[in-house]
Design a protein around this motif. Sequence first.
Motif, PDB file in Angstrom:
ATOM      1  N   GLU A  63       2.697 -10.489  -5.013  1.00 54.49           N
ATOM      2  CA  GLU A  63       3.715  -9.792  -5.802  1.00 54.49           C
ATOM      3  C   GLU A  63       3.322  -9.695  -7.274  1.00 54.49           C
ATOM      4  OE1 GLU A  63       6.792  -8.174  -7.838  1.00 54.49           O
ATOM      5  OE2 GLU A  63       6.306  -8.014  -5.705  1.00 54.49           O
TER       6      GLU A  63
ATOM      7  N   THR B 271       0.409  -7.158  -7.766  1.00 57.79           N
ATOM      8  CA  THR B 271       0.574  -5.756  -7.362  1.00 57.79           C
ATOM      9  C   THR B 271       1.798  -5.058  -7.938  1.00 57.79           C
ATOM     10  OG1 THR B 271       1.782  -6.404  -5.348  1.00 57.79           O
ATOM     11  CG2 THR B 271      -0.624  -6.198  -5.177  1.00 57.79           C
ATOM     12  N   GLU B 272       2.741  -5.795  -8.528  1.00 59.56           N
ATOM     13  CA  GLU B 272       3.994  -5.177  -8.983  1.00 59.56           C
ATOM     14  C   GLU B 272       3.775  -4.030  -9.946  1.00 59.56           C
ATOM     15  OE1 GLU B 272       7.652  -3.943  -9.518  1.00 59.56           O
ATOM     16  OE2 GLU B 272       7.212  -5.569  -8.102  1.00 59.56           O
TER      17      GLU B 272
ATOM     18  N   SER C 213       3.845  -3.014  -4.540  1.00 60.73           N
ATOM     19  CA  SER C 213       3.996  -4.454  -4.313  1.00 60.73           C
ATOM     20  C   SER C 213       4.775  -4.724  -3.030  1.00 60.73           C
ATOM     21  CB  SER C 213       4.715  -5.103  -5.506  1.00 60.73           C
ATOM     22  OG  SER C 213       6.020  -4.567  -5.667  1.00 60.73           O
TER      23      SER C 213
ATOM     24  N   GLN D  53      10.399 -10.261  -6.733  1.00 59.56           N
ATOM     25  CA  GLN D  53       9.945  -9.331  -7.766  1.00 59.56           C
ATOM     26  C   GLN D  53      10.509  -9.676  -9.138  1.00 59.56           C
ATOM     27  OE1 GLN D  53       9.530  -5.046  -5.990  1.00 59.56           O
ATOM     28  NE2 GLN D  53      11.176  -6.045  -4.858  1.00 59.56           N
TER      29      GLN D  53
ATOM     30  N   SER E  40       5.227   2.843  -4.112  1.00 60.19           N
ATOM     31  CA  SER E  40       4.888   2.215  -5.390  1.00 60.19           C
ATOM     32  C   SER E  40       5.783   2.727  -6.504  1.00 60.19           C
ATOM     33  CB  SER E  40       3.427   2.418  -5.795  1.00 60.19           C
ATOM     34  OG  SER E  40       3.198   1.919  -7.109  1.00 60.19           O
TER      35      SER E  40
ATOM     36  N   SER F 254       4.686 -15.665  -8.978  1.00 63.47           N
ATOM     37  CA  SER F 254       4.621 -14.237  -9.306  1.00 63.47           C
ATOM     38  C   SER F 254       4.719 -14.010 -10.807  1.00 63.47           C
ATOM     39  CB  SER F 254       5.729 -13.469  -8.586  1.00 63.47           C
ATOM     40  OG  SER F 254       7.007 -13.849  -9.056  1.00 63.47           O
TER      41      SER F 254
END
Length: 256
Positions: free
Chosen positions: A13, A16-17, A23, A50, A155, A216
């Motif tokens: 997470e 890639t967020e 993510s 997230q 995304s 994260s």
Amino acid sequence: MNIFDAGILGIVEGFTEFLPISSTGHLILATQLLGLPSTAFVKSFEICIQLGAILAVVVLYWRSFLSVPLLKKLFVAFLPTAVIGLLLYHTLKTYLLGNLLVVLGSLFLGGVVLIVFEYFHKEQETAVAHTEDITYKQSFFIGLFQSIAIIPGISRSGATIVGGLMLGIRRTAIVEFSFLLAVPTMAAATGLDIVKNASSFASADLTSLAVGFIVSFVVALYAIRFLLSYIRKHSFTAFGIYRVIIAVVFFTFFLT
């Protein structure tokens, strides 16, 4: 879900967020690799975790949130996603989150769009160079682009960045605006999910959420700096190619 699983998902997470590779899509793929069942808690975890990555934006950009004009534009951009997300919350949790076919299709198509867009896109000299100069009209349309990302694998950052570039905003400006817009968007999504599902969480679930949140957050601090450095010299084509490859690989091994 054990602490190890939560830590791995936290890394996924956090990294890639803010990259245009989804993510949520990667969290779903990671849960498949870890052998985690698509339970109600796992789906909530994929949303709530997230917030850790979003906190990294607050830490790095806290001064931006002191600008009232910018906050107003973020609110305008947030509205379309808030309305659409609230209306489609049940559909998202029931049919889209955890759906591997939807994720892989979105990753593949999103990758193709990134590649084609970067091939034809040429940044104009008159493009908006600073987040403060983004107009309310542009903010609203950026929000509409972001709402497309309710589909796992699209995304959120990718949709807002491509939308911003199409609207005549410079790469660095729209990337930073996308960072800032993530804060109200993901805070609202997490808050809604917690209100609806917190009563069903066990104590072990809360521990997993805490681990995922912290991991994260730490990883996202480095991911944000990486993306800002990367876009100064590169386009998003490599991310598009990556999306296509990972979609094909997972489709080959999981669905055939």
